[in-house]
Design an enzyme around this catalytic site. Sequence first.
Site, PDB file in Angstrom:
ATOM      1  N   GLY A 215       1.019  -1.465   0.177  1.00 16.96           N
ATOM      2  CA  GLY A 215      -0.153  -0.003   0.243  1.00 16.96           C
ATOM      3  C   GLY A 215       0.846   1.564   0.147  1.00 16.96           C
ATOM      4  O   GLY A 215       0.713   2.751  -0.335  1.00 16.96           O
ATOM      5  N   GLU A 256       4.575  -6.166   2.906  1.00 18.45           N
ATOM      6  CA  GLU A 256       4.799  -6.883   1.216  1.00 18.45           C
ATOM      7  C   GLU A 256       4.222  -5.642  -0.033  1.00 18.45           C
ATOM      8  O   GLU A 256       3.472  -5.449  -0.474  1.00 18.45           O
ATOM      9  CB  GLU A 256       3.180  -7.465   1.275  1.00 18.45           C
ATOM     10  CG  GLU A 256       3.327  -8.407   2.010  1.00 18.45           C
ATOM     11  CD  GLU A 256       1.844  -9.381   2.512  1.00 18.45           C
ATOM     12  OE1 GLU A 256       2.015 -10.335   2.408  1.00 18.45           O
ATOM     13  OE2 GLU A 256       0.604  -8.858   2.076  1.00 18.45           O
ATOM     14  N   PRO A 257       5.439  -4.770  -0.288  1.00 18.14           N
ATOM     15  CA  PRO A 257       4.695  -3.947  -1.269  1.00 18.14           C
ATOM     16  C   PRO A 257       4.974  -4.901  -2.943  1.00 18.14           C
ATOM     17  O   PRO A 257       5.542  -5.655  -2.764  1.00 18.14           O
ATOM     18  CB  PRO A 257       6.655  -3.611  -0.975  1.00 18.14           C
ATOM     19  CG  PRO A 257       7.405  -4.535  -0.478  1.00 18.14           C
ATOM     20  CD  PRO A 257       6.517  -4.991   0.250  1.00 18.14           C
ATOM     21  N   GLY A 258       4.157  -4.023  -3.454  1.00 18.52           N
ATOM     22  CA  GLY A 258       4.475  -4.395  -4.633  1.00 18.52           C
ATOM     23  C   GLY A 258       5.009  -2.885  -5.692  1.00 18.52           C
ATOM     24  O   GLY A 258       5.520  -2.612  -6.592  1.00 18.52           O
ATOM     25  N   ARG A 295      -4.717   0.818 -16.234  1.00 19.54           N
ATOM     26  CA  ARG A 295      -4.765   1.688 -15.356  1.00 19.54           C
ATOM     27  C   ARG A 295      -5.549   3.145 -15.256  1.00 19.54           C
ATOM     28  O   ARG A 295      -6.074   3.573 -14.146  1.00 19.54           O
ATOM     29  CB  ARG A 295      -3.161   1.400 -14.214  1.00 19.54           C
ATOM     30  CG  ARG A 295      -2.631   0.678 -13.548  1.00 19.54           C
ATOM     31  CD  ARG A 295      -1.829   0.655 -12.710  1.00 19.54           C
ATOM     32  NE  ARG A 295      -2.177   1.071 -11.236  1.00 19.54           N
ATOM     33  CZ  ARG A 295      -2.261   2.505 -10.815  1.00 19.54           C
ATOM     34  NH1 ARG A 295      -1.389   3.447 -11.436  1.00 19.54           N
ATOM     35  NH2 ARG A 295      -3.013   2.377  -9.472  1.00 19.54           N
ATOM     36  N   TYR A 299      -8.919   2.695 -13.130  1.00 18.41           N
ATOM     37  CA  TYR A 299      -8.539   3.675 -11.520  1.00 18.41           C
ATOM     38  C   TYR A 299      -9.133   5.017 -11.928  1.00 18.41           C
ATOM     39  O   TYR A 299      -8.296   6.367 -11.641  1.00 18.41           O
ATOM     40  CB  TYR A 299      -7.541   3.035 -11.351  1.00 18.41           C
ATOM     41  CG  TYR A 299      -7.146   2.041 -11.000  1.00 18.41           C
ATOM     42  CD1 TYR A 299      -8.430   0.668 -10.550  1.00 18.41           C
ATOM     43  CD2 TYR A 299      -6.147   1.373 -11.372  1.00 18.41           C
ATOM     44  CE1 TYR A 299      -7.817  -0.728 -10.489  1.00 18.41           C
ATOM     45  CE2 TYR A 299      -5.857   0.047 -10.951  1.00 18.41           C
ATOM     46  CZ  TYR A 299      -7.216  -0.873 -10.222  1.00 18.41           C
ATOM     47  OH  TYR A 299      -6.455  -2.206 -10.354  1.00 18.41           O
ATOM     48  N   CYS A 325     -11.512  -1.272 -28.878  1.00 22.42           N
ATOM     49  CA  CYS A 325     -13.316  -0.639 -29.253  1.00 22.42           C
ATOM     50  C   CYS A 325     -13.904   0.194 -28.329  1.00 22.42           C
ATOM     51  O   CYS A 325     -14.864  -0.876 -28.368  1.00 22.42           O
ATOM     52  CB  CYS A 325     -13.805  -1.131 -30.111  1.00 22.42           C
ATOM     53  SG  CYS A 325     -15.862  -1.112 -31.316  1.00 22.42           S
ATOM     54  N   TYR A 353       1.632  -4.024 -11.482  1.00 20.85           N
ATOM     55  CA  TYR A 353      -0.344  -3.538 -12.635  1.00 20.85           C
ATOM     56  C   TYR A 353       0.352  -3.376 -14.053  1.00 20.85           C
ATOM     57  O   TYR A 353      -1.163  -2.429 -13.919  1.00 20.85           O
ATOM     58  CB  TYR A 353      -1.018  -3.033 -11.459  1.00 20.85           C
ATOM     59  CG  TYR A 353      -0.578  -3.202 -10.363  1.00 20.85           C
ATOM     60  CD1 TYR A 353      -1.190  -4.490 -10.083  1.00 20.85           C
ATOM     61  CD2 TYR A 353      -0.516  -3.115  -8.836  1.00 20.85           C
ATOM     62  CE1 TYR A 353      -1.231  -4.941  -8.479  1.00 20.85           C
ATOM     63  CE2 TYR A 353      -0.181  -3.185  -7.979  1.00 20.85           C
ATOM     64  CZ  TYR A 353      -0.591  -4.170  -6.887  1.00 20.85           C
ATOM     65  OH  TYR A 353      -0.352  -4.672  -5.918  1.00 20.85           O
TER      66      TYR A 353
HETATM   67  N1  LLP Z   1      -0.288  -7.213  -0.010  1.00 19.68           N
HETATM   68  C1  LLP Z   1      -1.166  -7.310  -0.159  1.00 19.68           C
HETATM   69  C2  LLP Z   1      -2.554  -8.553   0.867  1.00 19.68           C
HETATM   70  C3  LLP Z   1      -2.562  -7.466  -1.307  1.00 19.68           C
HETATM   71  O1  LLP Z   1      -3.724  -7.510  -1.718  1.00 19.68           O
HETATM   72  C4  LLP Z   1      -1.685  -6.187  -2.143  1.00 19.68           C
HETATM   73  C5  LLP Z   1      -2.757  -5.271  -3.844  1.00 19.68           C
HETATM   74  C6  LLP Z   1      -0.222  -5.787  -1.646  1.00 19.68           C
HETATM   75  C7  LLP Z   1       0.330  -6.908  -0.945  1.00 19.68           C
HETATM   76  C8  LLP Z   1       1.050  -4.733  -2.468  1.00 19.68           C
HETATM   77  O2  LLP Z   1       0.226  -3.866  -2.911  1.00 19.68           O
HETATM   78  P1  LLP Z   1       0.800  -1.986  -3.159  1.00 19.68           P
HETATM   79  O3  LLP Z   1       1.869  -2.170  -2.587  1.00 19.68           O
HETATM   80  O4  LLP Z   1       1.191  -3.473  -4.782  1.00 19.68           O
HETATM   81  O5  LLP Z   1       0.184  -1.513  -3.543  1.00 19.68           O
HETATM   82  N2  LLP Z   1      -4.119  -2.841  -9.262  1.00 19.68           N
HETATM   83  C9  LLP Z   1      -4.662  -1.867  -8.677  1.00 19.68           C
HETATM   84  C10 LLP Z   1      -3.705  -2.453  -6.857  1.00 19.68           C
HETATM   85  C11 LLP Z   1      -4.369  -3.709  -6.552  1.00 19.68           C
HETATM   86  C12 LLP Z   1      -3.874  -3.770  -5.340  1.00 19.68           C
HETATM   87  C13 LLP Z   1      -4.078  -5.664  -4.580  1.00 19.68           C
HETATM   88  N3  LLP Z   1      -3.384  -5.516  -3.483  1.00 19.68           N
HETATM   89  C14 LLP Z   1      -4.242  -0.357  -9.450  1.00 19.68           C
HETATM   90  O6  LLP Z   1      -2.883  -1.106  -9.780  1.00 19.68           O
HETATM   91  O7  LLP Z   1      -3.471   0.343  -8.503  1.00 19.68           O
END
Ligand code: LLP
Length: 406
Positions: A215, A256-258, A295, A299, A325, A353
């Site tokens: 997050g 858990e960073p993405g 995205r 969003y 389309c 993403y």
């Molecule tokens: N941990 C859990 C349990 C999650 O559900 C998520 C993301 C993360 C970690 C990683 O979150 P981050 O650090 O990336 O914010 N597709 C959307 C984001 C969906 C996130 C889903 N869960 C976007 O492109 O904004």
Amino acid sequence: TPLYSSAASDVYKRQVYDLSIIESQNKKLQNAFKNLDNYKIHFAAKSLSNISILKFINNLGIGLDAVSIEEVKIGIKCGFNKNEILYTPNGVSFSEIKEAKSLGVKINLDSLESIKEFSEHYPNHSISVRINPGIYAGGNEKISVGHSNSKFGIPEEFIEDLIKMDKVNKIKVTGLHVHTGSDITKNNQFEKGIKKIFSIATKFKNIESIDLGGGIKIPYFLGDTETNLNDYASAVQHEHKKFKNNTGKDLKIIFEPGKFLVSDSGYFITKVNYIKKSKNNNFVQVNSGFNHFIRPTLYNSYHEVINLSNPNDQKEEYTVVGYICEKDTLANKRRISKISKGDLLCFKNAGAYGFNMSNNYNSRLRPAELCIHNNSIKKIREKENLEDLLNLSLIHISEPTRRYAI
Ligand code: LLP
């Protein structure tokens, strides 16, 4: 830039990752968390799961956050240690959970129903449990998942039931997990979640770890809001210490960073087919669409656009649209350095993403993925061809039948 423009003739679209950025983002995290004695970063594979990238991330000493059995298997294939893969499914069939258990990865469940079934099959096995903290936080409604109307996690009011189950069903809760949302700008929203999960942790006698999910908000343009990492880390450290003083336990903290690790590393590049003028718009029609980069349309998210072919000219206002389309605006009324037919445009922050949410809508093919590493550029996924698209289709319609005599 030469990396892209030299091959301009064959470039129609590509997804490129700069691995040095993943490395520097990881350093920023490690630096912010350096005063926490016991923590581990798990990368959220859902944001980007190219095998080469995952291997690179594994080599940085990072674990994995997997949401599906497929991500678990990909993680194992990429060499992640099984006890450093945490599988956090939502609403999956029990057979998938069983499979994850048999593969030996850590399991994090988020409903009393699945925990009960788990305990019947595996009494006294350690599990982690996802809690719904009842907090609304995230960049938009779709990615705010920690509030009381969200399908994720065990709501606070059911925690007593979980504790009862602990005794009756012999479940052994060794971990608690919270993920409130993505793109969280306000540190106090993080803090609320951190406080809540640490206070819930006092109720679980076997607790060993707390997972704070992802997050972290990164900036999408100069001056954009971002999570203050130091404040975030201090809030965690404060609760961690307090817990240790009160219980004598030194909990392991998991993050858990993405986006934080990979968003900035990714560039999505595509070519301009036409500039189409209308009364109110200067449409730039690119050779791609929301099927490759969803995205902005899903969003309403902002991704900076750079004209790689002509980066320093006078800026003009453009609306960049795709060829799907449907309405697929990728950038609305943006000031971009003068664009001409054939130019290459680059969308920034496309690492997280981006490719992972791409699809074949309109029977369009996905582009190649490339990475920049140690001053060279390597292909890490082929672009798709029509055969890939049709590969799994089965034809069971026999020869055409004529309905009308000629
Ligand atoms: N941990 C859990 C349990 C999650 O559900 C998520 C993301 C993360 C970690 C990683 O979150 P981050 O650090 O990336 O914010 N597709 C959307 C984001 C969906 C996130 C889903 N869960 C976007 O492109 O904004």
